[in-house]
Design an enzyme around this catalytic site. Structure first.
Site, mmCIF file in Angstrom:
data_model
loop_
_atom_site.group_PDB
_atom_site.id
_atom_site.type_symbol
_atom_site.label_atom_id
_atom_site.label_comp_id
_atom_site.label_asym_id
_atom_site.label_seq_id
_atom_site.Cartn_x
_atom_site.Cartn_y
_atom_site.Cartn_z
ATOM 1 N N GLY A 1 0.780 -1.232 0.000
ATOM 2 C CA GLY A 1 0.000 0.000 0.000
ATOM 3 C C GLY A 1 0.807 1.275 0.000
ATOM 4 O O GLY A 1 0.259 2.354 0.107
ATOM 5 N N GLY B 1 2.354 2.360 -2.517
ATOM 6 C CA GLY B 1 2.264 2.988 -3.835
ATOM 7 C C GLY B 1 3.249 2.457 -4.857
ATOM 8 O O GLY B 1 3.608 3.171 -5.794
ATOM 9 N N HIS C 1 -12.303 -2.116 32.185
ATOM 10 C CA HIS C 1 -11.128 -2.606 31.456
ATOM 11 C C HIS C 1 -10.483 -1.480 30.639
ATOM 12 O O HIS C 1 -9.290 -1.216 30.762
ATOM 13 C CB HIS C 1 -11.559 -3.767 30.544
ATOM 14 C CG HIS C 1 -10.464 -4.367 29.724
ATOM 15 N ND1 HIS C 1 -9.927 -5.603 29.991
ATOM 16 C CD2 HIS C 1 -9.801 -3.905 28.635
ATOM 17 C CE1 HIS C 1 -8.981 -5.863 29.117
ATOM 18 N NE2 HIS C 1 -8.888 -4.844 28.261
ATOM 19 N N GLU C 2 -11.292 -0.799 29.864
ATOM 20 C CA GLU C 2 -10.748 0.276 29.013
ATOM 21 C C GLU C 2 -10.259 1.444 29.861
ATOM 22 O O GLU C 2 -9.224 2.044 29.564
ATOM 23 C CB GLU C 2 -11.785 0.753 28.001
ATOM 24 C CG GLU C 2 -12.177 -0.280 26.936
ATOM 25 C CD GLU C 2 -10.991 -0.879 26.212
ATOM 26 O OE1 GLU C 2 -9.986 -0.154 25.988
ATOM 27 O OE2 GLU C 2 -11.032 -2.068 25.864
#
Ligand code: ADP
Ligand code: ZN
Length: 607
Positions: free
Chosen positions: A210, A212, A429-430
């Site tokens: 990706g 290019g 948790h987060e």
């Protein structure tokens, strides 16, 4: 199947017509009575026969009484001999008028050959139809050996506007400069040949997926206005041995015909891996294909102006033979775009998209470190789709930011309903991740915390670096381990239990700790060396085995150190969480209410 049936029907139809013709031919001697030789002999003896006409093996008898009869005799035996054999007296024979008629040529041949020819004809027809039947499938099989190279960028005026040029490729300035030269080789080769310079035959484009590579190769062809042949290395590797090599031959034949031109081989590592390594049967095939590529490149006459561009993201696995002078001796590296390149790429791809005035592509570029050109193009496309789905006319910042996360983490899954309990666990948790990340000095600022599930993750905490980073320190990694364990430890501290939600955190943490020790020399006791030779195998293209270059004893030590790092990181995380419970609760409260917290809100909450 259907057409087979049709052919069979046609076949039977023809059969019936032919059979009918024969049947119709028979009645012409209908009134003629067929008799045996004995009868004829009897008739001659009784002086009933008037005349006999001999036509080949057919005897046509006219009787005195006016009847007509025909007798078939053995071919090759003369009539007089026959009569002799039957003991017909000569005077009786003399009484009969015997005439011998030449059988006409075609009649003779037809009557003799047709019985043999007819079945042959039938078989022939049958085979013909069978062949026609299989042709469809067969035709495709026969095409196997031909390359499926696609040609674009024809020189006609019509395509002039659509042609890819360097303008369509943003960033990668150095690569473009290097390729400028290739364009010149293609457009004015004389200049170089007159000075005795060898025009390069192969250029290797190296870069992550990706970045290019294909785009750049196309742009070179576009700039030079020459045909562009595109084939992927994996297309060479087919089921049948020898197909790859013949495809290469075919591809180069086509290319030479339309020289000057560009041949682009994508994923050359699929065929160009070091010979003699690899599993499975495809490996002979790769070798042959690779050899054929080398043979073709060596065989270019100096005045044939075909330049081969090849792309790979693993130059280290390529066969050294490919990289020798006169082959892919030029190497152009495409880096991951930095913030300015990202902005350029975003600009290129936003050309035909309407944006709201306050949209700042720079802010998008800031938030997308590690994105490749393809990711950025994809991001803008997603933003456009999202805008359309909201029935808006112009793309706004919200859609752009949403798309960043979508490209990074996969689509949001709002439909995945969490129960109240699960929601609470996810929130803690987060919040644990976010809190630890916030409190540690070497961790990138928290950009967003969310308990909306995305892709495979139940929730997520996004951290975005302030600037592009190319190096990482040991301290950063140690802190990162604490952040990774933050979720797990919080669950433990708050609920006294652990859920499966932390699985991928733990795996990431373990891998990171192991790499620190085996690859980066960041261990406490084992010293500055690497452990293990990773050899990537062709099979599935993944790391399948690791060659050990250390003893059992060291292996034990490595495991011990991995454990130590993880345990230490866990202790640190626990300390931070237990020391900042009120902050943790604040984050959780807001998360449960709003589901996502953005950077500004988060920082206000923490101050
Ligand atoms: P690769 O061959 O390296 O895997 P591609 O050339 O196929 O990558 O790139 C895929 C897409 O990403 C391109 O079609 C283009 O839209 C976009 N892209 C990648 N790099 C760039 C760049 N430097 N400038 C503009 N677009 C880019
Ligand atoms: Zn987590």
């Amino acid at each position: 199947m259907k057409s087979l049936l049709k052919n069979l029907l046609i076949f039977f139809f023809i059969f019936i017509v032919i059979a009918g013709l024969f049947y119709n031919a028979a009645p012409s001697n209908q009134e003629v009575e067929r008799i045996s030789i004995n009868k004829l002999v009897e008739e001659i003896n009784n002086e009933e026969a008037e005349s006999i006409v001999i036509e080949g093996s057919i005897l046509k008898v006219s009787l005195k009484g006016g009847g007509k009869q025909s007798v078939k005799k053995e071919a090759g035996e003369s009539f007089s001999e026959l009569l002799n054999n039957f003991g017909v007296p000569a005077e009786k024979i003399n009484k009969v008028n015997i005439e011998v008629k030449e059988e006409s040529g075609w009649q003779f041949w037809l009557s003799n050959l047709l019985p043999f020819l007819f079945p042959l004809l039938l078989i022939g027809l049958f085979v013909y139809f069978m062949f026609r039947q299989v042709q469809g499938a067969n035709g495709r099989a026969m095409m196997f050996g031909q390359s499926q190279a696609r040609e674009v960028n024809r020189q006609d005026e019509k395509n002039k506007k659509k042609r890819t040029t360097f303008k369509d490729v943003a960033g990668v300035r150095e690569a473009k400069e290097d390729l400028e030269e290739v364009v010149e080789f293609l457009t004015s080769p004389k200049k170089f040949i007159e000075l005795g310079a060898n025009i390069p035959k192969g250029v290797l484009l190296v870069g992550a997926p990706g970045t290019g590579k294909t785009l750049l190769a196309k742009a070179v062809a576009g700039e030079a206005n020459v045909p562009f042949f595109h084939i992927s290395g994996s297309e060479f590797v087919e089921m049948f041995v020898g197909v790859g090599a013949s495809r290469v031959r075919d591809l180069f034949k086509k290319a030479k015909k339309s020289s000057p031109c560009i041949v682009f081989i994508d994923e050359i590592d699929a065929v160009g891996r070091q010979r003699g390594s690899g599993l499975g049967g495809s490996h002979d095939e790769r070798e042959q294909t690779l050899n054929q590529i080398l043979v073709e490149m060596d065989g270019f006459e100096p005045n044939i102006n075909v330049i081969v561009l090849a792309a790979t993201n693993r130059p280290d696995v390529l066969d050294p033979a490919l990289l020798r002078p006169g082959r892919f001796d030029r190497r152009i590296v495409l880096d991951e775009p930095d913030i300015n390149d990202r902005l350029e790429i975003l600009k290129v791809h936003s050309k035909n998209k309407p944006f709201i005035k306050d949209v700042s592509l720079r802010r998008v570029a800031e938030r997308t470190p590690g994105f490749s050109g393809a990711d950025l193009a994809n991001l803008l496309n997603e933003a456009a789709i999202l805008t359309a789905r909201k029935n808006k006319k112009m793309i706004g910042m919200d859609e752009l930011f949403d798309s960043i996360e979508k490209v990074m983490l996969g689509p949001e899954r709002k439909s995945r309903m969490l129960s109240e309990k699960e929601k609470k666990i996810t929130a803690y948790h987060e919040a644990g991740h976010a809190l630890v990340a916030h409190l540690l000095p070497n961790i990138d600022p928290v950009q967003k915390v969310s308990i909306i599930s995305r892709g495979l993750a139940g929730g997520y905490t996004l951290k975005v670096p302030l600037e592009d980073k190319h190096m990482h320190s040991k301290q950063e990694f140690l802190e990162e381990l604490s952040v990774l364990l933050g979720g797990y430890i919080t669950e433990q501290e708050i609920f006294g239990d652990i859920t499966t939600g932390a699985t991928s955190d733990l795996r990431t943490a373990t891998n990171l700790a192991r790499r620190m020790i085996t690859d980066y020399g960041m261990s406490k006791n084992l010293g500055p060396r690497t452990f293990g030779n990773r050899e990537e195998l062709v099979f599935l293209g993944r790391e399948l085995h690791e060659q050990r270059d250390y003893s059992e004893k060291i292996a034990e030590k490595i495991d011990q150190e991995v454990m130590d790092y993880i345990n230490e990181a866990g202790v640190k995380a626990r300390e931070l969480i237990n020391g900042n419970k009120e902050k943790l609760d604040k984050i959780v409260e807001l998360l449960l209410k709003e589901e996502t917290i953005e950077k500004e809100e988060f920082e206000k909450l923490m101050s």
